[in-house]
Motif scaffolding. Structure first.
Motif, PDB file in Angstrom:
ATOM      1  N   THR A  65      27.458  61.989  28.303  1.00 17.74           N
ATOM      2  CA  THR A  65      27.859  61.718  29.682  1.00 17.74           C
ATOM      3  C   THR A  65      27.660  62.989  30.499  1.00 17.74           C
ATOM      4  O   THR A  65      27.579  64.094  29.927  1.00 17.74           O
ATOM      5  CB  THR A  65      29.338  61.307  29.779  1.00 17.74           C
ATOM      6  N   PRO A  66      27.584  62.878  31.823  1.00 16.85           N
ATOM      7  CA  PRO A  66      27.450  64.099  32.637  1.00 16.85           C
ATOM      8  C   PRO A  66      28.572  65.090  32.397  1.00 16.85           C
ATOM      9  O   PRO A  66      28.359  66.303  32.449  1.00 16.85           O
ATOM     10  CB  PRO A  66      27.471  63.555  34.071  1.00 16.85           C
ATOM     11  N   GLU A  67      29.772  64.575  32.124  1.00 21.57           N
ATOM     12  CA  GLU A  67      30.933  65.449  31.961  1.00 21.57           C
ATOM     13  C   GLU A  67      30.835  66.329  30.712  1.00 21.57           C
ATOM     14  O   GLU A  67      31.331  67.464  30.699  1.00 21.57           O
ATOM     15  CB  GLU A  67      32.222  64.623  31.904  1.00 21.57           C
ATOM     16  N   ILE A  68      30.236  65.817  29.645  1.00 23.22           N
ATOM     17  CA  ILE A  68      30.162  66.595  28.402  1.00 23.22           C
ATOM     18  C   ILE A  68      28.722  66.984  28.059  1.00 23.22           C
ATOM     19  O   ILE A  68      28.437  67.406  26.938  1.00 23.22           O
ATOM     20  CB  ILE A  68      30.784  65.821  27.226  1.00 23.22           C
ATOM     21  N   LEU A  69      27.812  66.862  29.038  1.00 21.77           N
ATOM     22  CA  LEU A  69      26.406  67.150  28.773  1.00 21.77           C
ATOM     23  C   LEU A  69      26.198  68.595  28.335  1.00 21.77           C
ATOM     24  O   LEU A  69      25.429  68.867  27.398  1.00 21.77           O
ATOM     25  CB  LEU A  69      25.568  66.845  30.016  1.00 21.77           C
ATOM     26  N   GLN A  70      26.877  69.545  28.994  1.00 17.88           N
ATOM     27  CA  GLN A  70      26.739  70.948  28.608  1.00 17.88           C
ATOM     28  C   GLN A  70      27.118  71.158  27.147  1.00 17.88           C
ATOM     29  O   GLN A  70      26.400  71.826  26.389  1.00 17.88           O
ATOM     30  CB  GLN A  70      27.614  71.818  29.505  1.00 17.88           C
ATOM     31  N   ARG A  71      28.245  70.561  26.728  1.00 16.17           N
ATOM     32  CA  ARG A  71      28.699  70.707  25.348  1.00 16.17           C
ATOM     33  C   ARG A  71      27.713  70.060  24.383  1.00 16.17           C
ATOM     34  O   ARG A  71      27.412  70.627  23.323  1.00 16.17           O
ATOM     35  CB  ARG A  71      30.078  70.065  25.186  1.00 16.17           C
ATOM     36  N   THR A  72      27.187  68.888  24.758  1.00  9.28           N
ATOM     37  CA  THR A  72      26.211  68.200  23.906  1.00  9.28           C
ATOM     38  C   THR A  72      24.970  69.065  23.695  1.00  9.28           C
ATOM     39  O   THR A  72      24.488  69.224  22.576  1.00  9.28           O
ATOM     40  CB  THR A  72      25.796  66.859  24.539  1.00  9.28           C
ATOM     41  N   LEU A  73      24.461  69.642  24.771  1.00 10.14           N
ATOM     42  CA  LEU A  73      23.257  70.473  24.678  1.00 10.14           C
ATOM     43  C   LEU A  73      23.533  71.765  23.902  1.00 10.14           C
ATOM     44  O   LEU A  73      22.694  72.214  23.108  1.00 10.14           O
ATOM     45  CB  LEU A  73      22.731  70.785  26.075  1.00 10.14           C
ATOM     46  N   ASN A  74      24.701  72.358  24.109  1.00 10.31           N
ATOM     47  CA  ASN A  74      25.047  73.571  23.365  1.00 10.31           C
ATOM     48  C   ASN A  74      25.099  73.295  21.868  1.00 10.31           C
ATOM     49  O   ASN A  74      24.635  74.112  21.056  1.00 10.31           O
ATOM     50  CB  ASN A  74      26.395  74.118  23.836  1.00 10.31           C
ATOM     51  N   ASP A  75      25.663  72.144  21.486  1.00  7.44           N
ATOM     52  CA  ASP A  75      25.728  71.776  20.072  1.00  7.44           C
ATOM     53  C   ASP A  75      24.332  71.599  19.488  1.00  7.44           C
ATOM     54  O   ASP A  75      24.062  72.009  18.350  1.00  7.44           O
ATOM     55  CB  ASP A  75      26.530  70.482  19.893  1.00  7.44           C
TER      56      ASP A  75
END
Length: 223
Positions: A65-75
């Motif tokens: 989701t847009p809200e957790i996209l940064q975390r998803t990409l970092n992982d």
């Protein structure tokens, strides 16, 4: 080709065909070129088709989701082994508030050679897809001053972020929208690239080899 050269060329073709040259040419309606009733598919059905196709083209598929996209990409970057990350200059990175440690950006001001060197040094590339074709698991990306071709092929790992509104069934829908943009006078990139997962090649014995001509690993992140 100049206008005079074009006229001479077309006049010669018409003469060889034994007929008068045709000047009044009607462009076809792109909607008429679309096979099947793809418009009846829901977004959820398109997602299911894309997810299934990603399995066949050896591409990781993740929903975020847009809200957790940064975390998803970092992982994903960590899973890829860290290292330098290169992104396009797409304005959507700023819109979604995305920032990366050891981040590089393909930018027009840096020049072609410098941008290619940045791509070569990056372990992971992250881009936003202009379109995604569910039926073939293909992303469509333009080559622009802020997003050169080498960005898609030189890093070992490739991540394409796909917004659901960019998801269509097949290439005819993407072509129809590109045609609309052309008719509206909108600028397009110097080339349109169709990318289906990681690099795949097979020799005469049909032994599949991944990563010969591009990324070893591809991931689609749907938001």
């Amino acid at each position: 080709m100049t206008a005079s050269n074009r006229d001479s060329f077309l006049n010669t073709i018409a003469s060889k065909l034994g007929r008068e040259r045709i000047y009044d040419v009607q462009r076809p309606d792109m909607q008429d070129l679309m096979p099947g009733n793809s418009s009846s598919l829901t977004t959820g059905e398109l997602v299911d088709i894309l997810k299934e196709q990603c399995f066949f083209i050896h591409t990781q598929f993740i929903e975020s989701t847009p809200e957790i996209l940064q975390r998803t990409l970092n992982d994903l970057i960590d899973t890829n082994g860290g290292g330098a990350v290169i992104t396009s200059g797409d304005t959507r990175f700023a819109e979604y508030g995305l920032k990366f440690a050891a981040g590089l950006v393909w930018e027009e001001a840096a020049g072609r050679e410098q941008n290619i060197m940045r791509s070569e040094s990056a372990n992971t590339a992250i881009i936003f897809a202009d379109y995604a074709l569910a039926e073939s698991g293909t992303i469509v990306v333009e080559s622009r001053p802020d997003q050169g071709r080498s960005l898609h092929f030189l890093p070992a790992h490739y991540i394409a972020v796909i917004e659901k509104k960019r998801l269509v069934l097949r290439s005819t829908q993407a072509a129809a929208d590109l045609n609309r943009r052309i008719e509206a006078g909108e600028p397009l990139g110097s080339s349109i690239n169709f990318i289906s997962g990681p690099s795949n090649s097979a020799d005469i014995e049909m032994q599949l080899v991944v990563g010969v001509h591009g990324p070893l690993r591809a991931t689609y992140v749907l938001i």
